[in-house]
Design an enzyme around this catalytic site. Structure first.
Site: not given
Ligand code: NDP
Length: 289
Positions: A53, A97, A120
Site C-alpha cells: 500500500k 491494517q 477503507d
C-alpha cells in the site's frame, strides 16, 4: 470452453496511471494526497499488505505515513494516534491494517477513524450511506470487483449474482453494490444448505470465503462470470484463491486469477478513495475564506 481472463494487474496499472495524473494536478494546486497507515504487531501477511500500500502511494505521487506498533501496544496509544491523524489537515486517509491483536476491539478502532478519512470504507457511517445508495467511501475490495465487472463488459441488470461470504468488508458490501446495479443477489455463507444449488444458477459468482479452491468447476453455470476474492497461502508457499481455477476456467465465460485478479484492484481503489478525500479537502480549503 476456456474462460476469458480478467487481468487485474493490467486494469490496476491503467487506473493507477490515471490516479497519478489526477494527483499531479492536485499537487500543482498545493494539495498532496496523503495516506496514513497504522500497523500493529508482526503478522507477516499484514506487513506485506502495508508495504504494498505504501509503495503504491509513493508510485502515484502520494505522501504516505506509516506507524508501526508492537503487538502488545495498548489500544489507547493507537486510538490517540488516530485522533491526532483525524485532526491533521494534511492527512486525507487513515487505514488501520487488520487483523488487530486480541486486546483490541476492532469495531472501536475502525469507528475512531473520522468517516471523512475512512478510505477503507469500513466505518458504520460510510457503510450506512452505501446501503442507502448515497455517496460514501466504498470498501475497496468489492468496489474493485465492480470496476472489473464494468471493464469486463458484464451486464448486471437482471443478472443472477451469488456472493459467497457475508463479511462486513467483502461479502455484505459486495452484495449491496451488485444489488444497486440491478442484479438479483443471493448471499451464501457457512450455514447455506446447498451452496452448489445457488452457484449453478448464477450468472455471476463472487467467492469471498477464505478456503483454497473451494468453488469447483462443477458448481458453475457454463459461461458464468467468476470473481475470486480469496487469497490463501498453500503449504508450498504459493498463493491461491477460493476458486479452483483449473476446473472453473473450463466452464466459466470470464474469470479472475489469483494472484493478479482482485488483489491489485483493492489497492487501486484505496488510492482512488484517498485521492477523492484529498480532492474534497482541496475544495473545502478553496471555499474557506
Ligand atoms: P471472513 O472470514 O470474514 O468471511 C468468510 C465468509 O465465508 C463468512 O461469511 C463465512 O460464513 C463464509 N463461509 C465459510 N465457510 C463457508 C462454507 N463452507 N460455505 C459458504 N460460505 C462459507 O473473510 P473475508 O470476507 O475477510 O475474506 C474472504 C477471503 O477474501 C479471504 O481469503 C481473504 O484473504 C480474501 N480477501 C482478499 C482481499 C483482496 O484484496 N483480494 C481483501 C479482503 C479479503 P459465516 O459468516 O457463516 O461464518
Amino acid at each position: 470452453m476456456t474462460a476469458r481472463i480478467l487481468d487485474g494487474n493490467a486494469l490496476a496499472a491503467q487506473v493507477r496511471e490515471d490516479i497519478a495524473q489526477q494527483a499531479a494536478a492536485l499537487i500543482a494546486q498545493g494539495v498532496q494526497p496523503c495516506l496514513a497507515v497504522i500497523l500493529v504487531g508482526d503478522n507477516p501477511a499484514s506487513a506485506v499488505y502495508v508495504r504494498n500500500k505504501v509503495a503504491a502511494c509513493e508510485k502515484a505521487g502520494f505522501r504516505s505515513l506509516k506507524f508501526d506498533y508492537p503487538a502488545d501496544v495498548s489500544p489507547e496509544v493507537v486510538l490517540a494516534k488516530i485522533d491526532e491523524l483525524n485532526r491533521d489537515p494534511l492527512v486525507h486517509g487513515i487505514l488501520v491494517q487488520l487483523p488487530l491483536p486480541k486486546q483490541f476491539n476492532e469495531e472501536e478502532v475502525l469507528e475512531a477513524i473520522s468517516p471523512a478519512k475512512d478510505v477503507d470504507g469500513f466505518h458504520a457511517e460510510n457503510f450506512g450511506l452505501l446501503l442507502q445508495g448515497r455517496k460514501s467511501f466504498y470498501p475497496c475490495t468489492p468496489w474493485g470487483v465492480m470496476k472489473m465487472l464494468e471493464v469486463g463488459g458484464v451486464s448486471l441488470k437482471g443478472a443472477e449474482a451469488v456472493v459467497i461470504g457475508r463479511s462486513n468488508i467483502v461479502g455484505k458490501p459486495m452484495a449491496v453494490m451488485l444489488l444497486s446495479q440491478g442484479a438479483t443477489v443471493t448471499v451464501c455463507h457457512s450455514q447455506t444448505r446447498d451452496l452448489a444449488f445457488h452457484t449453478k444458477r448464477a450468472d455471476i459468482v463472487v467467492a469471498a470465503v477464505g478456503k483454497p479452491k473451494f468453488v469447483t468447476g462443477d458448481m458453475i453455470k457454463p459461461g458464468a462470470t467468476v470473481i475470486d476474492v480469496g487469497i490463501n497461502r498453500l503449504p508450498d508457499g504459493k498463493l491461491c484463491g477460493d476458486v479452483d481455477f483449473e476446473s472453473a476456467k473450463e466452464v466459466a465465460g470470464l474469470i479472475t486469477p489469483v494472484p493478479g485478479g482482485v488483489g491489485p484492484m483493492t489497492i487501486t481503489m484505496l488510492l482512488s478513495n484517498t485521492l477523492e478525500s484529498a480532492r474534497r479537502a482541496a475544495a473545502h480549503f478553496q471555499s474557506t475564506p
